[in-house]
Scaffold this motif. Structure first.
Motif, PDB file in Angstrom:
ATOM      1  N   ASP A  90      44.478  15.607 -33.914  1.00 41.08           N
ATOM      2  CA  ASP A  90      44.013  16.876 -33.358  1.00 41.08           C
ATOM      3  C   ASP A  90      43.089  17.568 -34.355  1.00 41.08           C
ATOM      4  O   ASP A  90      43.331  17.516 -35.568  1.00 41.08           O
ATOM      5  N   PRO A  91      42.032  18.221 -33.895  1.00 44.32           N
ATOM      6  CA  PRO A  91      41.151  18.960 -34.814  1.00 44.32           C
ATOM      7  C   PRO A  91      41.907  20.003 -35.638  1.00 44.32           C
ATOM      8  O   PRO A  91      41.482  20.354 -36.742  1.00 44.32           O
ATOM      9  N   GLY A 150      35.550  15.088 -29.826  1.00 44.40           N
ATOM     10  CA  GLY A 150      34.158  15.466 -29.997  1.00 44.40           C
ATOM     11  C   GLY A 150      34.042  16.792 -30.724  1.00 44.40           C
ATOM     12  O   GLY A 150      35.029  17.499 -30.950  1.00 44.40           O
ATOM     13  N   THR A 151      32.813  17.141 -31.078  1.00 43.69           N
ATOM     14  CA  THR A 151      32.578  18.428 -31.734  1.00 43.69           C
ATOM     15  C   THR A 151      32.856  19.602 -30.808  1.00 43.69           C
ATOM     16  O   THR A 151      32.956  20.745 -31.265  1.00 43.69           O
ATOM     17  N   ASP A 152      33.004  19.322 -29.511  1.00 44.35           N
ATOM     18  CA  ASP A 152      33.373  20.368 -28.549  1.00 44.35           C
ATOM     19  C   ASP A 152      34.877  20.631 -28.534  1.00 44.35           C
ATOM     20  O   ASP A 152      35.349  21.510 -27.805  1.00 44.35           O
ATOM     21  N   GLY A 153      35.634  19.866 -29.328  1.00 46.31           N
ATOM     22  CA  GLY A 153      37.074  20.052 -29.403  1.00 46.31           C
ATOM     23  C   GLY A 153      37.864  19.323 -28.340  1.00 46.31           C
ATOM     24  O   GLY A 153      39.102  19.401 -28.325  1.00 46.31           O
ATOM     25  N   TYR A 154      37.180  18.596 -27.445  1.00 42.15           N
ATOM     26  CA  TYR A 154      37.860  17.887 -26.370  1.00 42.15           C
ATOM     27  C   TYR A 154      38.200  16.456 -26.786  1.00 42.15           C
ATOM     28  O   TYR A 154      37.516  15.857 -27.632  1.00 42.15           O
ATOM     29  N   LEU A 155      39.235  15.905 -26.157  1.00 44.54           N
ATOM     30  CA  LEU A 155      39.652  14.532 -26.417  1.00 44.54           C
ATOM     31  C   LEU A 155      38.935  13.591 -25.456  1.00 44.54           C
ATOM     32  O   LEU A 155      39.006  13.762 -24.230  1.00 44.54           O
ATOM     33  N   TYR A 156      38.256  12.591 -26.022  1.00 42.49           N
ATOM     34  CA  TYR A 156      37.550  11.573 -25.248  1.00 42.49           C
ATOM     35  C   TYR A 156      38.378  10.292 -25.243  1.00 42.49           C
ATOM     36  O   TYR A 156      38.914   9.872 -26.279  1.00 42.49           O
ATOM     37  N   ILE A 157      38.463   9.656 -24.070  1.00 43.30           N
ATOM     38  CA  ILE A 157      39.309   8.488 -23.853  1.00 43.30           C
ATOM     39  C   ILE A 157      38.459   7.375 -23.257  1.00 43.30           C
ATOM     40  O   ILE A 157      37.864   7.560 -22.190  1.00 43.30           O
ATOM     41  N   SER A 223      32.833   6.228 -31.332  1.00 48.78           N
ATOM     42  CA  SER A 223      32.946   7.177 -32.436  1.00 48.78           C
ATOM     43  C   SER A 223      31.906   8.263 -32.276  1.00 48.78           C
ATOM     44  O   SER A 223      30.903   8.088 -31.568  1.00 48.78           O
ATOM     45  N   PHE A 224      32.157   9.370 -32.957  1.00 41.89           N
ATOM     46  CA  PHE A 224      31.194  10.461 -32.974  1.00 41.89           C
ATOM     47  C   PHE A 224      30.498  10.503 -34.325  1.00 41.89           C
ATOM     48  O   PHE A 224      31.143  10.386 -35.375  1.00 41.89           O
ATOM     49  N   ASP A 225      29.185  10.652 -34.300  1.00 39.34           N
ATOM     50  CA  ASP A 225      28.402  10.801 -35.519  1.00 39.34           C
ATOM     51  C   ASP A 225      28.800  12.115 -36.183  1.00 39.34           C
ATOM     52  O   ASP A 225      28.654  13.190 -35.596  1.00 39.34           O
ATOM     53  N   SER A 226      29.335  12.030 -37.403  1.00 38.59           N
ATOM     54  CA  SER A 226      29.801  13.239 -38.085  1.00 38.59           C
ATOM     55  C   SER A 226      28.658  14.147 -38.512  1.00 38.59           C
ATOM     56  O   SER A 226      28.892  15.276 -38.941  1.00 38.59           O
ATOM     57  N   ASN A 227      27.426  13.695 -38.356  1.00 37.00           N
ATOM     58  CA  ASN A 227      26.268  14.512 -38.716  1.00 37.00           C
ATOM     59  C   ASN A 227      25.746  15.322 -37.528  1.00 37.00           C
ATOM     60  O   ASN A 227      25.493  16.522 -37.641  1.00 37.00           O
ATOM     61  N   ASN A 228      25.584  14.673 -36.368  1.00 38.57           N
ATOM     62  CA  ASN A 228      24.991  15.384 -35.227  1.00 38.57           C
ATOM     63  C   ASN A 228      25.871  15.417 -33.987  1.00 38.57           C
ATOM     64  O   ASN A 228      25.466  15.960 -32.958  1.00 38.57           O
ATOM     65  N   GLY A 229      27.065  14.825 -34.053  1.00 41.91           N
ATOM     66  CA  GLY A 229      28.000  14.912 -32.938  1.00 41.91           C
ATOM     67  C   GLY A 229      27.746  13.968 -31.790  1.00 41.91           C
ATOM     68  O   GLY A 229      28.468  14.005 -30.784  1.00 41.91           O
ATOM     69  N   GLU A 230      26.746  13.101 -31.893  1.00 40.49           N
ATOM     70  CA  GLU A 230      26.451  12.175 -30.804  1.00 40.49           C
ATOM     71  C   GLU A 230      27.518  11.092 -30.698  1.00 40.49           C
ATOM     72  O   GLU A 230      28.123  10.690 -31.688  1.00 40.49           O
ATOM     73  N   VAL A 247      24.602   8.565 -26.974  1.00 43.44           N
ATOM     74  CA  VAL A 247      24.203   9.718 -26.160  1.00 43.44           C
ATOM     75  C   VAL A 247      24.698  11.004 -26.806  1.00 43.44           C
ATOM     76  O   VAL A 247      25.732  11.025 -27.472  1.00 43.44           O
ATOM     77  N   PRO A 248      23.976  12.112 -26.603  1.00 46.23           N
ATOM     78  CA  PRO A 248      24.498  13.422 -27.017  1.00 46.23           C
ATOM     79  C   PRO A 248      25.550  13.882 -26.025  1.00 46.23           C
ATOM     80  O   PRO A 248      25.487  13.554 -24.828  1.00 46.23           O
ATOM     81  N   ILE A 249      26.549  14.646 -26.482  1.00 45.55           N
ATOM     82  CA  ILE A 249      27.599  15.087 -25.567  1.00 45.55           C
ATOM     83  C   ILE A 249      27.328  16.457 -24.966  1.00 45.55           C
ATOM     84  O   ILE A 249      28.181  16.986 -24.248  1.00 45.55           O
ATOM     85  N   VAL A 250      26.154  17.013 -25.244  1.00 41.36           N
ATOM     86  CA  VAL A 250      25.801  18.282 -24.598  1.00 41.36           C
ATOM     87  C   VAL A 250      25.546  18.067 -23.113  1.00 41.36           C
ATOM     88  O   VAL A 250      25.546  19.017 -22.329  1.00 41.36           O
ATOM     89  N   ASN A 251      25.336  16.807 -22.719  1.00 40.01           N
ATOM     90  CA  ASN A 251      25.190  16.455 -21.313  1.00 40.01           C
ATOM     91  C   ASN A 251      26.411  15.648 -20.884  1.00 40.01           C
ATOM     92  O   ASN A 251      27.248  15.273 -21.700  1.00 40.01           O
ATOM     93  N   ALA A 252      26.519  15.365 -19.593  1.00 37.24           N
ATOM     94  CA  ALA A 252      27.655  14.615 -19.069  1.00 37.24           C
ATOM     95  C   ALA A 252      27.207  13.854 -17.831  1.00 37.24           C
ATOM     96  O   ALA A 252      26.089  14.039 -17.336  1.00 37.24           O
ATOM     97  N   GLY A 253      28.070  12.970 -17.341  1.00 35.29           N
ATOM     98  CA  GLY A 253      27.761  12.232 -16.120  1.00 35.29           C
ATOM     99  C   GLY A 253      26.893  11.010 -16.345  1.00 35.29           C
ATOM    100  O   GLY A 253      26.291  10.499 -15.399  1.00 35.29           O
ATOM    101  N   TYR A 254      26.811  10.515 -17.586  1.00 36.42           N
ATOM    102  CA  TYR A 254      26.020   9.312 -17.856  1.00 36.42           C
ATOM    103  C   TYR A 254      26.595   8.114 -17.092  1.00 36.42           C
ATOM    104  O   TYR A 254      27.810   7.898 -17.057  1.00 36.42           O
TER     105      TYR A 254
END
Length: 462
Positions: A90-91, A150-157, A223-230, A247-254
């Motif tokens: 957990d963050p 992710g940097t948004d604090g959400y858990l990705y599965i 994994s998430f890039d610890s520099n830019n969150g991608e 991909v950046p996580i500022v978008n969704a639905g890829y």
């Protein structure tokens, strides 16, 4: 930005000039089928074993005798791709002691569960399990298994397409199935989870609320890039292409394309959406060949400090050839290189709290540390201010220019590949740092000043 100047130690040791630019050093041994490596914000590494055990590996390379978590009795690992597959802290782990695992239960289905640590920070409370999500698995392969915040604090599965071959039920493109997807949930509440309002199908009956992206075959490590969150994903191919998505996580639905596309190549386009709606990989390589490549292991983008020449390179591996690959952006394109081969069927990478990288062999139980044998060490004003003497050293060394106005408070020594060797607190001027216990070789000495400025130096032990 100030320009960087590097000391290339390979210039001092010409034998290394012909070495590969990526190497693996044995960091620890004795693990049973390690499939994930994570940290909890401190110096410990947590090694996930496929049968259902998590062990703590300390910075010195020593494994704790008592397991952090043992849920072997709850985990089905009879098939090659089943087992305890993923771990994420957990963050807010430092205050709430919560962590998450992804495993296959005795019925053969995926379980996403939350645990807490006991009063002993090195031992989890195995009775604290809260099952958040269970996903039915039609076959015993293609389970995915990665978990990451992710940097948004959400858990990705990350979940695979359910298995068999060719995704016979087309689960990856079916938005009413969790399979072949990356799910995103909010676990910040006291119990259970909620769905972020920004997930693409919230309020839309066309898709399940938990889905964040889809069209994956078997995402074996994200994994998430610890520099830019991608987000970076290694997706195992069918029999043509192994692919890397970014991909950046500022978008969704890829929609990453499977089973319509395998990498950039068509696979089965019956009933598929327009090509323009597909998010194609940033890197791919061919399945087969000589040596025979068969299955990608996704990794991390290097953001550590020890090896500046590796900065920004995405690391991955092929399970069959035991090669480590790097994907690096240069000249407007992503360039892929392979290094090795190594041994042990590399099944996972990991990042420590200092952003240095590790890898683990599934079949030999070895945890390796990733390093650059040409070893560029960054110079700064502190590097020029201090020197080590005598160098080469035999029984000890000292630090010149060490006075009250410019005090070094700590000396940390690493092996040439970056493995922690010793830490010494400096309490007096002209203090000797003993080296008589060290084997002959090359070491990296980190000097930390009283204002926390850091420099790196090369030391030769004779």
């Amino acid at each position: 930005m100030k320009p960087r100047n590097y000391i290339l130690l390979a210039l001092l040791f010409p034998i290394l000039l012909f070495s590969q630019s990526v190497d693996l050093d044995v960091f620890a041994t004795g693990f049973s089928r390690p499939v994930d490596i994570k940290h909890a914000g401190d110096s410990r590494l947590f090694i996930v074993e496929q049968d259902g055990v998590i062990k703590i590996l300390n910075a010195s390379g020593v494994t704790n005798p008592t397991a952090f978590l043992d849920i072997d009795a709850r985990v089905r690992s009879t098939a090659n791709e089943q087992g305890l597959l993923g771990l994420a802290f957990d963050p807010n782990y430092a205050t709430n002691n919560r962590f998450y695992v992804n495993y296959i239960n005795l019925s053969g289905d995926t379980v996403i569960a939350r645990f807490t640590t006991s009063a002993n920070p090195d031992v989890a409370d195995d009775t604290s399990e809260e099952i958040l999500l269970t996903v039915s698995q039609p076959y015993d392969n293609h389970n995915g298994g990665s978990l990451a915040f992710g940097t948004d604090g959400y858990l990705y599965i990350a979940l695979g397409d359910g298995g068999s071959g060719g995704d016979p039920q087309n689960y990856a493109q079916n938005l009413q199935s969790h399979l072949g997807k990356i799910l995103r949930i909010d676990v910040s509440g006291a119990t259970s989870f909620t769905v972020p309002a920004t997930n693409p199908f919230v309020g839309n009956p066309a898709g399940l609320d938990e889905i964040w992206s889809y069209g994956l075959r078997n995402p074996w490590k994200m994994s998430f890039d610890s520099n830019n969150g991608e987000l970076w994903i290694g997706d195992v191919g069918q029999n043509n292409k192994e692919e890397i998505n970014n991909v950046p996580i500022v978008n969704a639905g890829y929609n990453f394309g499977w089973r319509c596309y395998e990498g950039n190549s068509t696979f089965n386009t019956s009933g598929c959406p327009a090509m323009s709606t597909i998010t194609f990989p940033v890197g791919e390589y061919n399945y087969g060949g000589n040596p025979f490549k068969c299955s990608i292991t996704g990794g991390y983008r290097y953001r550590g400090n020890l090896y500046p020449d590796l900065e920004g390179a995405y690391f991955f591996a092929d399970y069959c050839t035991n090669e480590v690959g790097t994907l690096k952006f240069s000249g407007g394109t992503w360039n892929m290189l392979f290094h090795g081969p190594f041994t042990g069927n590399i099944a996972t990478f990991g990042e420590d709290s200092s952003k240095e990288l590790y890898a683990a062999g599934l079949t030999n139980g070895i945890v390796y540390k990733v390093f650059d044998p040409t070893l560029g060490v960054e110079e700064n004003s502190l590097s020029n201010q201090y020197q080590l003497y005598p160098n080469p050293a035999q029984n000890y060394f000292q630090i010149n220019n060490q006075n009250a106005a410019s005090q070094i408070k700590e000396v940390v020594m690493y092996s040439f590949s970056g493995k922690l060797v010793s830490t010494t607190s400096i309490t007096t001027e002209n203090q000797k740092i003993m080296t008589d216990q060290l084997s002959k070789g090359i070491y990296i000495v980190q000097l930390i000043s009283n204002n926390d400025t850091v420099s790196y130096h090369k030391l030769v032990k004779n």
